[in-house]
Design a protein around this motif. Structure first.
Motif, PDB file in Angstrom:
ATOM      1  N   ILE A   1      -4.980   6.089   1.981  1.00 13.78           N
ATOM      2  CA  ILE A   1      -5.483   5.831   3.337  1.00 13.78           C
ATOM      3  C   ILE A   1      -4.806   4.586   3.906  1.00 13.78           C
ATOM      4  N   TYR A   2      -4.772   4.460   5.222  1.00 12.61           N
ATOM      5  CA  TYR A   2      -4.400   3.188   5.838  1.00 12.61           C
ATOM      6  C   TYR A   2      -5.692   2.382   5.920  1.00 12.61           C
ATOM      7  N   GLY A   3      -5.864   1.421   5.023  1.00 11.61           N
ATOM      8  CA  GLY A   3      -7.104   0.657   4.983  1.00 11.61           C
ATOM      9  C   GLY A   3      -7.180  -0.372   6.105  1.00 11.61           C
TER      10      GLY A   3
ATOM     11  N   ASN B   1      -4.316   4.002  -2.178  1.00  7.01           N
ATOM     12  CA  ASN B   1      -5.718   4.357  -1.897  1.00  7.01           C
ATOM     13  C   ASN B   1      -5.806   5.578  -0.982  1.00  7.01           C
TER      14      ASN B   1
ATOM     15  N   MET C   1      -0.476  -0.152  -4.414  1.00  6.65           N
ATOM     16  CA  MET C   1      -1.922   0.070  -4.493  1.00  6.65           C
ATOM     17  C   MET C   1      -2.222   1.281  -3.630  1.00  6.65           C
TER      18      MET C   1
ATOM     19  N   GLY D   1       0.805  -1.213   0.000  1.00  6.58           N
ATOM     20  CA  GLY D   1       0.000   0.000   0.000  1.00  6.58           C
ATOM     21  C   GLY D   1       0.840   1.265   0.000  1.00  6.58           C
ATOM     22  N   ASP D   2       0.133   2.397  -0.026  1.00  4.90           N
ATOM     23  CA  ASP D   2       0.799   3.699   0.001  1.00  4.90           C
ATOM     24  C   ASP D   2       1.480   3.911   1.361  1.00  4.90           C
ATOM     25  N   GLY D   3       0.850   3.410   2.430  1.00  2.00           N
ATOM     26  CA  GLY D   3       1.466   3.535   3.750  1.00  2.00           C
ATOM     27  C   GLY D   3       2.707   2.672   3.836  1.00  2.00           C
TER      28      GLY D   3
HETATM   29 MG   LIG Z   1      -3.342   2.477   1.704  1.00  2.00          MG
END
Ligand SMILES: [Mg+2]
Ligand SMILES: Cc1ncc(C[n+]2csc(CCOP(=O)(O)OP(=O)(O)O)c2C)c(N)n1
Ligand code: SF4
Lengths: 291, 173
Positions: free
Chosen positions: A127-129, A125, A123, A96-98
């Motif tokens: 945000i921290y999903g 998004n 991926m 992820g982005d985080g």
């Molecule tokens: Mg994310």
């Protein structure tokens, strides 16, 4: 390396059922990866897929290949180790982005400067999903989340400019608004000899904002090819990459027309050079024994 | 980049192959959605998506039979990379705990999307046989929409709850 065989996208789908929220953009990303791998045609046992921690980082589990859902932010050093230990493997890293731009942000520069021959898929998004919707490094300024009740005061990281500035040889962006394009972009990234980065805008339907969902993304999408962008022009790529967050440019931003040698090629070259004067294995201890 | 469709030079064989691929893609998406719903304990929507997958598969088989009757085993040149989400619902249409009504509305939107695809393609088509096929497929999409609308009309009114009511409140970790 094996001969190219006929594989279909479904051959890379694992038996594990995804537990992503229905509607999550990551469902489309894994399909894009299956299609790209089928087009490349390498058998699953010649592929290693490493991720960090996050919703998106579950992706190796859903792919038939060697997989490692590792430690938050550490997919890249692990992928690098795998590639150097066994250069014949096709190595993918994802997260992820985080995972990629917060905790793991420091690793990217080093894989780029060494030109480690892997493909890194983020991926993104915003945000921290997995941890339920906290601010991430790519969340836009002003974004209200459970950790920014009054709106974020921070400027977001621009992942595209970040990797371009460090000198990555292949930089692209994709999204589920065009799955065929996404699969083709991932395939091109895998075929690139060196570090390749693909940022995928992958909506989080549970914690993402309305504008970041597929319909919102469609409204700001522009194909780089249709814009007439020349992917060999790094400065033009940087210029376009500045619009990250406002426009969604899809396709290849930059592809070095003269790829630098990869790190594993340099290692092999160095090994060949030094092995001429190397001691045979059984005399290796002589190096440490004073005569 | 992925090859796209050149409607002006489309042959009947390619058009039939594309039609089969469109049905196959929709079938797979509905199967994926059904599996997601089963995973997230949403059985009514899962059952509806399974039914849609069966319908798409049936239509795909009919088209494939026509193709093989006309062209036998001639290798296809059309590929899945040429189409994307023609009749398959968008990935973000699925939701945990979605009501049957919402599931049916997603299917209705997909049938409308497929109809729009054939309408948009028609002006560029040169080959009269391909034109006739695309007109037939376009009209079938209208018929499919009617079928879904009939099923929608049979549903009891929604509870008024949305899927948002079932999502955990964000908590810092
Ligand atoms: Mg994310
Ligand atoms: C060392 C460490 N720090 C923090 C966490 C908690 N944690 C798990 S996933 C995550 C962030 C997930 O966000 P992202 O990487 O963007 O992935 P997404 O879930 O959005 O796909 C965090 C902070 C952890 N697992 N390990
Ligand atoms: S929380 Fe968001 S990113 Fe995670 S699975 Fe759900 S929709 Fe996807």
């Amino acid at each position: 390396m094996s001969a190219t065989c006929e594989f279909q996208a479904k051959d890379y789908k694992s038996d594990l059922k995804p537990i992503w929220c229905p509607g999550c953009g990551d469902f489309s990303v894994v399909q894009g990866i299956y299609r790209a791998l089928a087009a490349i045609g390498r058998p699953p046992h010649e592929i290693a897929f490493v991720s960090g921690i996050g919703c998106s980082s579950r992706i190796p589990g859903y792919t038939t290949a060697y997989g490692f859902n590792s430690v938050h932010g550490r997919s890249l050093p692990i992928a690098q180790g795998i590639k150097l230990a066994n250069p014949d493997l096709l190595v993918l890293a994802a997260g992820g982005d985080g995972d990629g731009f917060s905790i793991g942000g420091g690793h990217i520069a080093h894989l780029i400067r060494r030109n480690i021959d892997i493909t890194y898929i983020v991926m993104d998004n915003q945000i921290y999903g997995l941890t339920k919707g906290q601010l991430s490094p790519t969340s836009q300024k002003g974004r209200v989340t459970c950790t920014s009740r009054y709106g974020s005061m921070e400027n977001p990281v621009n992942p595209l400019l970040y990797v371009l500035a460090y000198g990555a040889g292949f930089v692209a962006q994709a999204s589920p608004t065009d799955l065929a394009g996404m699969a083709a972009t991932i395939e091109e990234a895998i075929r690139y000899p060196g570090f390749a980065f693909v940022n995928i805008q992958s909506p989080c339907v549970t914690y993402g904002e309305e504008a970041q969902q597929i319909k919102g993304l469609k409204a700001i999408s522009e194909s780089l090819k249709e814009l007439g962008h020349n992917p060999e022009d790094r400065l033009a790529a940087m210029d376009l990459a500045q619009h990250y967050g406002e426009k969604l440019h899809l396709g290849v931003f930059y592809k070095n027309p003269e790829p630098q040698p990869t790190y594993d090629a340099l290692v092999r070259e160095r090994q060949a050079l030094l092995s001429k004067d190397a001691l045979p294995k059984e005399r290796i201890l002589d190096l440490f024994i004073k005569k | 980049m992925a090859p796209r469709i050149d409607f002006a030079s489309l042959s009947l064989m390619d058009a039939l192959d594309l039609a089969v691929l469109i049905e196959e893609e929709a079938q797979e998406r509905y199967e994926e959605f059904a599996a997601q719903m089963e995973q997230h304990r949403t059985p009514e929507a899962a059952a509806f998506f399974r039914l849609m997958a069966i319908n798409e598969a049936k239509h795909g088989r009919e088209l494939a039979a026509r193709r093989s009757q006309l062209f036998g085993g001639v290798p296809a040149t059309a590929t899945r990379a040429m189409i994307f989400d023609v009749e398959a619902p968008d990935y973000d249409e699925a939701r945990a705990f979605m009501s049957p009504r919402r599931a049916m509305k997603a299917a209705l939107a997909s049938e409308a999307k497929a109809h729009a695809f054939f309408v948009a393609a028609l002006p560029a088509i040169q080959n009269p046989e391909v034109r006739a096929l695309f007109e037939e497929l376009r009209d079938e999409e209208v018929y499919h929409q009617e079928l879904v609308k009939t099923e929608l009309a049979k549903l009891p009114p929604d509870s008024g709850l949305s899927d948002e009511d079932f999502v955990d409140e964000p908590t810092a970790q």
